[in-house]
Design a protein around this motif. Sequence first.
Motif, short mmCIF file in Angstrom:
data_model
loop_
_atom_site.label_atom_id
_atom_site.label_comp_id
_atom_site.label_asym_id
_atom_site.label_seq_id
_atom_site.Cartn_x
_atom_site.Cartn_y
_atom_site.Cartn_z
N ARG A 98 0.82 -1.21 0.00
CA ARG A 98 0.00 0.00 0.00
C ARG A 98 0.86 1.27 0.00
N ARG A 115 -9.19 3.45 -2.75
CA ARG A 115 -8.39 3.04 -1.60
C ARG A 115 -8.93 1.76 -0.97
N GLY A 116 -10.19 1.41 -1.28
CA GLY A 116 -10.75 0.16 -0.78
C GLY A 116 -10.93 0.15 0.72
N SER A 117 -10.89 -1.06 1.28
CA SER A 117 -11.05 -1.24 2.71
C SER A 117 -9.69 -1.46 3.35
N ASP A 118 -9.34 -0.59 4.27
CA ASP A 118 -8.04 -0.69 4.94
C ASP A 118 -6.89 -0.64 3.95
N TRP A 120 -6.84 -1.95 0.94
CA TRP A 120 -6.87 -3.07 -0.01
C TRP A 120 -8.14 -3.00 -0.84
N ALA A 122 -11.01 -4.50 -3.38
CA ALA A 122 -11.63 -5.78 -3.70
C ALA A 122 -11.37 -6.14 -5.17
N ASP A 125 -13.76 -4.83 -7.76
CA ASP A 125 -13.63 -3.41 -8.08
C ASP A 125 -12.51 -3.17 -9.09
#
Length: 270
Positions: A98, A115-118, A120, A122, A125
């Motif tokens: 990241r 930026r996604g979740s945390d 990361w 998906a 996406d």
Amino acid sequence: MAPPLLAPPAPPAPPAPKDRRVLRAVLRWTAAVVVCAAVGASAAYGITRMERTDVPGLATESDGRWDYPALTKPPLPSGSPEPFAEANKAGAHHADLRALVLPAPVGAAEDKALRGSDGWLATKDFLAAYEAEEREEFRQQLTDDGLRHIAARGWTTEDGTHTRIYLLHFDTAAVVDEAFSTDIAPYGSPGLLLRGAGSSVFDEDFPEQARVDDVQRSVYTESKPYGAEHVRQAYLAAGDVLAVIIQSRKGTAKAVPFQQTVTLQSQLLG
């Protein structure tokens, strides 16, 4: 400690073509001077850019390059080698992926959804960037190849250029090399159809002077007539990481910011 870093797409391609040509020698371009900056006790390196008059092919103050913030590599876990150190035969990236995604240039509006979740993103996406008919087969390929994570970032600059960068992390460099050269980024045209990109061909005008050691690169530009936007795309194979870089803009996506972005991202992964 590793050496300092250098700072600063023919006819329509059918979906999932069966005839994949082995990747030819990928052209590379060296674009900047290096300033190594120690950050605390970490192994991070500072990246700065040369004067414009010193950069091959980019000789004027108005050449259109973006103003990126100072770039640093994240620290490595204790005892871990750089990705292309002699001791790292697998070309593994041990740093946080990241933190290896190129940041947005000064003044750009960031696409926070990427930026996604945390940090990361998906897989679904990421796949949304491609035409619908490509997604299921590509998703299965990524699963079979052992995709671990996707880190991404996107932004839009004041002139309307939209940039998306995806870093896909796999278990081995061998998997990345095989996918890159035979399925995803063959010479001539990309192996996958980006949504809205239409027909794309290898970008023969991408400067040949730049060379980023150990990073394979294929770059493409959309053929005229363009669709709603002109799309440029690049694929990088850097050890166990596959990078996908997409830039699009209504009218024409300018060449210089694309070249600059591809080179800087290459250096962060090298």
